[in-house]
Scaffold this motif. Structure first.
Motif, PDB file in Angstrom:
ATOM      1  N   ARG A   1      38.068  45.822  45.786  1.00 21.97           N
ATOM      2  CA  ARG A   1      38.603  45.050  46.785  1.00 21.97           C
ATOM      3  C   ARG A   1      39.861  44.757  45.520  1.00 21.97           C
ATOM      4  O   ARG A   1      41.347  45.560  45.406  1.00 21.97           O
ATOM      5  N   SER A   2      39.791  43.985  44.354  1.00 21.57           N
ATOM      6  CA  SER A   2      40.535  43.972  43.315  1.00 21.57           C
ATOM      7  C   SER A   2      41.164  45.018  42.580  1.00 21.57           C
ATOM      8  O   SER A   2      42.222  45.230  42.994  1.00 21.57           O
ATOM      9  N   ALA A   3      40.774  46.118  42.767  1.00 24.82           N
ATOM     10  CA  ALA A   3      40.944  47.095  42.095  1.00 24.82           C
ATOM     11  C   ALA A   3      42.209  47.988  43.031  1.00 24.82           C
ATOM     12  O   ALA A   3      43.274  48.321  42.223  1.00 24.82           O
ATOM     13  N   VAL A   4      42.152  47.963  44.223  1.00 19.90           N
ATOM     14  CA  VAL A   4      42.796  48.257  45.464  1.00 19.90           C
ATOM     15  C   VAL A   4      43.871  47.628  45.128  1.00 19.90           C
ATOM     16  O   VAL A   4      45.094  47.742  45.182  1.00 19.90           O
ATOM     17  N   THR A   5      43.310  45.945  45.657  1.00 23.75           N
ATOM     18  CA  THR A   5      44.829  45.405  45.768  1.00 23.75           C
ATOM     19  C   THR A   5      45.562  44.771  44.940  1.00 23.75           C
ATOM     20  O   THR A   5      47.041  44.874  44.342  1.00 23.75           O
ATOM     21  N   HIS A   6      45.194  45.459  43.645  1.00 23.49           N
ATOM     22  CA  HIS A   6      46.094  44.953  42.636  1.00 23.49           C
ATOM     23  C   HIS A   6      46.513  46.249  41.863  1.00 23.49           C
ATOM     24  O   HIS A   6      47.257  45.642  40.797  1.00 23.49           O
ATOM     25  N   LEU A   7      45.633  47.189  41.562  1.00 18.84           N
ATOM     26  CA  LEU A   7      46.727  48.405  41.230  1.00 18.84           C
ATOM     27  C   LEU A   7      46.796  49.237  42.250  1.00 18.84           C
ATOM     28  O   LEU A   7      47.886  50.157  42.149  1.00 18.84           O
ATOM     29  N   LEU A   8      46.320  50.755  42.531  1.00 15.62           N
ATOM     30  CA  LEU A   8      45.543  51.239  43.436  1.00 15.62           C
ATOM     31  C   LEU A   8      47.454  51.388  44.296  1.00 15.62           C
ATOM     32  O   LEU A   8      47.304  52.462  44.690  1.00 15.62           O
ATOM     33  N   ALA A   9      46.212  50.331  44.934  1.00 16.45           N
ATOM     34  CA  ALA A   9      47.923  50.089  47.001  1.00 16.45           C
ATOM     35  C   ALA A   9      49.473  49.915  45.883  1.00 16.45           C
ATOM     36  O   ALA A   9      50.028  50.054  47.146  1.00 16.45           O
ATOM     37  N   ARG A  10      49.140  49.794  44.600  1.00 16.53           N
ATOM     38  CA  ARG A  10      50.528  49.624  43.803  1.00 16.53           C
ATOM     39  C   ARG A  10      51.838  50.893  43.770  1.00 16.53           C
ATOM     40  O   ARG A  10      50.875  51.461  43.247  1.00 16.53           O
ATOM     41  N   PRO A  11      53.137  50.913  43.941  1.00 16.81           N
ATOM     42  CA  PRO A  11      53.926  51.594  43.376  1.00 16.81           C
ATOM     43  C   PRO A  11      54.323  51.336  41.418  1.00 16.81           C
ATOM     44  O   PRO A  11      52.871  50.377  41.761  1.00 16.81           O
TER      45      PRO A  11
END
Length: 630
Positions: free
Chosen positions: A146-156
């Motif tokens: 969750r941290s990886a996706v919400t903090h980095l992977l999902a963001r431009p």
């Protein structure tokens, strides 16, 4: 911006980069299989590839630091033996993402660092005790996912200061969407997609402060309002919380009295606020209460001789204020102005909600005392045309109107069919009653003009009427004309002739031939000479030779006749009619027409100093007579 629970499959879909998404998909598969160590390792791999992808995107935007890091990474990777340097590159990702590019916050950096540390524990067992191997739990694996996706992977790739600069730069572009829905779609493809709360706060407060304080063009303000409303669409609760917390302070501390118009426009344009402090409310109410709806007089003379004009600037402020609940009553009080001024607002105000909520209730209150003209002006605006209260009073006024007043209504532009239907029904009643009681003397000869005008209007109006009403009008005109005197007929405007029965006109003229010729001979204006000559043409077949002689001689004895351009055209018609009479009668008229032609030749209009139309018409009449007599 906290989400209680995110489904694993949704985490996969949130990843922007395709390569990173594959690693996250692999990590999710490991998680579901119970391979939690592998899950954490795959998650870190996804972070590394996502970071590299973001560097490439930033490089395209001209970021020199991103370009340098990519060159450094490619150099380490291509050498084949720079393992220590590559390890350092990976281990530095949390620090670089925060300090160099502001991709993550300080708190988020702690989560990414912990992911890197746990990945090392999972991938390098020598770093832990052999007796107590590192155990990755399901909770820990899911936390890192969750941290990886919400903090980095999902963001431009742009967050922090760079993201703010880019967003404000986008809004400044003249091509930025000016409607919130389109602006929201625009933002979904940029830094504001899944943005951190700090970025949302910076944009909301930055735009708010600018709109309340700075002087901007209307186009710029339109783009800024569009952007702010778009953010509230994307992040409704967060925007509401930010404004409820900070808006009152900004207004009280930064907005001067001279700029309070901006505050009203802002509050009426942005809906993402619920709370305004009491001092702010009191100042807003005081501002509206003191707002002058009319323009200030510019000079001593205009004060007394020029009608007061509505101030478009302040009207637009009041329109915005009407959308603010605690100001609505004050706005309504402001618009208790003369009715015609109120109706003139339709030229300024295009806000349909304002018309419906503010103007229409006031118009309803004024309808009882309004004249029919004013009521019809009300329904000329499509926003008010279907209001039942206004329609009720129009109906009553039409029933109380005279025939002349009903005719005047028919000249109104763009009247709706239901108004014509009301007039139609009332005309039927009035004309029918006149046959029965002659109560309004509609059928007396002195009242023939209104009836003829009515028939003329009906002939040219493009709307549906009852057949029986038209028949009734035709019958009344016919009957009334029977009582018309020759002098009354002469007083009728010539445009009404075409709605009177042609045979009736001829009978009237035949019975007054001597009087008509006398009128022609003594014509004292060009237009009366033309009118009298038209009448003579209508009864040419009934003239005696002596009357023909008098008419032809009078043409040259009265300059109001021979200077009348159109009389020449009418005499062409008169000549043509004489040519269709019996041979014996034509012989009687021949010497009169020959003499007439000779007199025409003597006139000899000079083309250089005579009216062009006069020369042309005279020439045409001479040619017609010459062609016949040779």
């Amino acid at each position: 911006m906290h989400e209680v629970f995110i489904d694993l499959d949704e985490l996969i879909l949130r990843c922007r980069d395709k390569v990173s998404r594959k690693f996250i998909q692999e990590a999710v598969s490991c998680y579901r299989a119970g391979a939690f160590r592998s899950c954490i390792v795959a998650t870190w791999n996804a972070v590394v590839f996502d970071f590299l992808h973001k560097l490439r995107e930033l490089e395209l935007f001209g970021d020199k630091e991103a370009e340098r890091l990519l060159q450094e990474f490619d150099k380490f990777r291509s050498s084949g033996n720079k393992f220590k340097e590559l390890w350092k590159f990976e281990s530095d990702i949390p620090e670089v993402a925060l300090t160099k590019f502001e991709l993550i916050s300080t708190v988020e950096q702690s989560d990414i660092k912990r992911l890197f540390e746990d990945r090392s524990r999972c991938a390098h067992p020598s770093m832990t005790s052999l007796e107590e191997p590192f155990e990755a739990t399901a909770e820990l694996a899911r936390y890192h996912l969750r941290s990886a996706v919400t903090h980095l992977l999902a963001r431009p790739p742009v967050q922090g200061r760079a993201a703010r600069d880019r967003i404000f730069q986008d809004i400044e572009s003249e091509y930025f969407p000016t409607d919130p829905e389109s602006a929201s779609k625009y933002f979904q493809k940029g830094p504001l997609a899944r943005a951190r709360l700090t970025l949302v706060r910076d944009i909301v407060l930055g735009l708010t402060t600018d709109l309340l304080i700075k002087e901007r063009s209307e186009d710029e303000k339109l783009r800024q309002f569009s952007a702010l409303n778009a953010v509230s669409i994307m992040y409704p609760q967060q925007t509401r919380d930010i404004l409820n917390d900070k808006l009152s302070d900004i207004i009280i501390n930064k907005v001067t009295d001279e700029k309070w118009d901006k505050t009203i426009i802002y509050l009426g344009s942005i809906t993402a606020w619920d709370f305004l402090s009491e001092p702010c409310r009191l100042k807003a109410q005081s501002y509206i209460d003191k707002l002058e709806i009319y323009q200030a007089n510019q000079s001593f003379l205009t004060k007394f001789y020029k009608p007061k004009e509505l101030s478009e600037k302040f009207l637009l402020i009041l329109i915005k204020a009407s959308q603010i609940e605690f100001l609505k009553e004050l706005v309504i009080q402001k618009f208790h102005i003369p009715l015609m001024d109120l109706l003139s607002l339709k030229e300024i105000c295009k806000d349909e909600v304002f018309k419906e909520k503010i103007i229409l209730p006031i118009l309803r209150d004024l309808s009882l005392q309004a004249t029919l003209d004013e009521l019809l002006s009300m329904i000329a605006d499509s926003s008010f045309s279907s209001d039942e209260t206004i329609k009720f009073y129009i109906n009553n006024k039409i029933k109380d109107s005279s025939l002349k007043e009903l005719i005047e209504i028919l000249y109104y532009p763009n009247l709706e069919q239901w108004v014509f239907d009301l007039i139609d029904s009332e005309l039927e009643v009035k004309i029918s009653k006149s046959y029965a009681s002659n109560s309004e003397n509609l059928l007396l000869s002195k009242n023939i003009e209104p009836l003829i005008e009515l028939k003329s209007v009906y002939k040219y109006l493009k709307c549906e009427f009852k057949t029986n009403v038209i028949d009734l009008i035709n019958k009344s005109v016919y009957q009334s004309f029977e009582e018309v005197s020759f002098n009354d007929f002469l007083s009728l405007p010539r445009q009404y002739w075409n709605v009177i029965d042609e045979e009736q006109i001829k009978v009237l003229l035949k019975n007054n031939t001597g009087a008509l010729i006398n009128k022609f001979v003594n014509s004292n204006r060009f237009d009366s000479a033309e009118t009298h000559s038209i009448m003579i043409v209508k009864i040419a077949e009934n003239l005696t030779p002596e009357q023909w002689k008098n008419i032809l001689e009078a043409f040259f004895e009265n300059d109001q006749i021979y200077f009348s351009w159109n009389c020449y055209k009418n005499f062409e018609e008169l000549f043509k009619k004489s040519c269709n009479l019996s041979k014996e009668f034509r012989e009687h008229l021949k010497p009169y027409w020959i003499t007439f032609r000779d007199e025409l030749n003597r006139l000899d209009w000079n083309p250089k100093n005579s009216p062009k139309q006069l020369v042309s018409n005279s020439k045409s009449l001479k040619e017609l007579i010459n062609n016949y007599y040779g």
